[in-house]
Design an enzyme around this catalytic site. Structure first.
Site, PDB file in Angstrom:
ATOM      1  N   ARG A 135      -5.474  -4.153  15.334  1.00 41.75           N
ATOM      2  CA  ARG A 135      -6.386  -3.668  16.386  1.00 41.75           C
ATOM      3  C   ARG A 135      -7.850  -3.846  16.019  1.00 41.75           C
ATOM      4  O   ARG A 135      -8.726  -3.670  16.850  1.00 41.75           O
ATOM      5  CB  ARG A 135      -6.057  -2.228  16.784  1.00 41.75           C
ATOM      6  CG  ARG A 135      -6.237  -1.196  15.720  1.00 41.75           C
ATOM      7  CD  ARG A 135      -5.565   0.090  16.135  1.00 41.75           C
ATOM      8  NE  ARG A 135      -6.046   0.574  17.422  1.00 41.75           N
ATOM      9  CZ  ARG A 135      -7.242   1.123  17.609  1.00 41.75           C
ATOM     10  NH1 ARG A 135      -8.067   1.240  16.607  1.00 41.75           N
ATOM     11  NH2 ARG A 135      -7.602   1.542  18.808  1.00 41.75           N
TER      12      ARG A 135
ATOM     13  N   GLU B 108      15.777   2.503  -3.813  1.00 47.36           N
ATOM     14  CA  GLU B 108      14.908   3.230  -4.741  1.00 47.36           C
ATOM     15  C   GLU B 108      13.603   2.495  -5.014  1.00 47.36           C
ATOM     16  O   GLU B 108      12.735   3.003  -5.698  1.00 47.36           O
ATOM     17  CB  GLU B 108      15.642   3.472  -6.072  1.00 47.36           C
ATOM     18  CG  GLU B 108      16.821   4.387  -5.950  1.00 47.36           C
ATOM     19  CD  GLU B 108      16.452   5.730  -5.328  1.00 47.36           C
ATOM     20  OE1 GLU B 108      15.615   6.432  -5.902  1.00 47.36           O
ATOM     21  OE2 GLU B 108      17.000   6.050  -4.255  1.00 47.36           O
TER      22      GLU B 108
ATOM     23  N   ASP C  78     -13.525   4.878  17.830  1.00 46.91           N
ATOM     24  CA  ASP C  78     -12.362   5.521  17.208  1.00 46.91           C
ATOM     25  C   ASP C  78     -12.706   6.536  16.135  1.00 46.91           C
ATOM     26  O   ASP C  78     -13.714   6.416  15.469  1.00 46.91           O
ATOM     27  CB  ASP C  78     -11.505   4.466  16.494  1.00 46.91           C
ATOM     28  CG  ASP C  78     -10.550   3.801  17.422  1.00 46.91           C
ATOM     29  OD1 ASP C  78     -10.295   4.360  18.486  1.00 46.91           O
ATOM     30  OD2 ASP C  78     -10.070   2.720  17.062  1.00 46.91           O
TER      31      ASP C  78
ATOM     32  N   PRO D  63       5.115   4.571  -1.878  1.00 46.37           N
ATOM     33  CA  PRO D  63       4.411   5.843  -2.082  1.00 46.37           C
ATOM     34  C   PRO D  63       3.540   5.823  -3.345  1.00 46.37           C
ATOM     35  O   PRO D  63       2.670   6.669  -3.507  1.00 46.37           O
ATOM     36  CB  PRO D  63       5.537   6.871  -2.230  1.00 46.37           C
ATOM     37  CG  PRO D  63       6.776   6.192  -1.776  1.00 46.37           C
ATOM     38  CD  PRO D  63       6.574   4.721  -1.926  1.00 46.37           C
TER      39      PRO D  63
HETATM   40  N1  ADE Z   1       7.722   3.495   1.496  1.00 50.57           N
HETATM   41  C1  ADE Z   1       8.297   4.692   1.380  1.00 50.57           C
HETATM   42  N2  ADE Z   1       7.409   5.673   1.527  1.00 50.57           N
HETATM   43  C2  ADE Z   1       6.193   5.078   1.743  1.00 50.57           C
HETATM   44  C3  ADE Z   1       4.878   5.547   1.970  1.00 50.57           C
HETATM   45  N3  ADE Z   1       4.575   6.840   1.988  1.00 50.57           N
HETATM   46  N4  ADE Z   1       3.901   4.640   2.131  1.00 50.57           N
HETATM   47  C4  ADE Z   1       4.180   3.337   2.097  1.00 50.57           C
HETATM   48  N5  ADE Z   1       5.405   2.827   1.894  1.00 50.57           N
HETATM   49  C5  ADE Z   1       6.411   3.696   1.725  1.00 50.57           C
END
Ligand code: ADE
Length: 239
Positions: free
Chosen positions: A143, A105, A158, A78
């Site tokens: 793809r 974590e 697309d 994230p």
């Molecule tokens: N791992 C956990 N959450 C994630 C996300 N939003 N994007 C990429 N990898 C992740």
């Protein structure tokens, strides 16, 4: 989980036809201790577990040169750069991608700081592991490779290929539960159909994702459409 995800649909067929080579590796295979431990508690305390650096270093070292090119090492997280169609197109140019799937974590920062080319996020939400994100990335990149999607034109059409959302699509029958397909699609006039589709794509983008519009190169005609919708909206707001 990853293997199952790679076996089906467009990806599964691409693997079967040898268009892409996808290998899944178990991190436990790169441990040296008797219990094949891949995680440990975080220094400084706190909840959860952190993936250990050494098995990840060993795993990436064993894979990095296997295709004769340095691999691009991606860490889904994230905290990463936002994954978009444009980023998928960048990754497509790489001959060899390695995706590290973190759990718990996260992974020891010394891995991200040294052998990871880039951290990449598939959106502003937290998954319980990198596996689903890795599958999303693999699908979106694969793809774009020649032959993976049967009809190359559908990739060009697309959503996001032009930076716009996709136009609506309809199939037979022409009338369903009282809902009629737009007449122009039955007209056989390719020019009219193309114009209608571009109009719809632009209109949808304007209504649903106006944030995308500044990044799109529009034709004069498209700019005029947009201006007339904006004017209509202003008039509507006034009356
Ligand atoms: N791992 C956990 N959450 C994630 C996300 N939003 N994007 C990429 N990898 C992740």
């Amino acid at each position: 989980m990853v293997r199952a995800g790679l076996q089906h649909g467009v990806l599964g067929r691409a693997v079967e036809r040898g268009l892409i080579d996808l290998q899944v590796h178990d991190l436990r295979g790169f441990t040296t201790d008797r219990h094949h431990v891949v995680d440990d508690t975080p220094f400084g305390g706190g909840p959860g577990m952190v993936l250990k650096a050494e098995p990840l270093f060993a795993a990436v070292e064993s894979l990095a040169g296997t295709r004769g090119v340095p691999a691009m090492v991606l860490l889904p997280s994230p905290q990463g750069r936002r994954f978009t169609q444009q980023v998928a197109a960048e990754y497509r140019a790489a001959d060899h991608l390695v995706l590290l799937c973190g759990r718990y974590e996260g992974v020891d920062e010394r891995v991200s700081a040294t052998i990871v080319t880039e951290e990449v996020s598939i959106g502003d939400y937290v998954l319980s592991g990198g596996e689903l994100a890795a599958l999303v990335i693999v699908d979106a990149v694969a793809r774009l490779l020649p032959g993976v999607v049967g009809d190359a034109a559908s990739v060009v059409q697309d959503s996001f290929t032009r930076g716009l959302l996709d136009c609506p699509h309809y199939t037979r029958p022409a009338r369903v539960r009282g809902h009629q397909v737009p007449e122009v699609l039955l007209s056989g006039h390719h020019g009219d159909i193309d114009r209608w589709r571009r109009q719809q794509a632009l209109r949808r983008t304007y209504e649903r994702r106006p944030d995308l519009l500044p990044t799109v190169a529009l034709t004069d005609e498209e700019q005029q459409w947009l201006a007339s919708w904006m004017a209509a909206e202003r008039n509507g707001a006034e009356s």
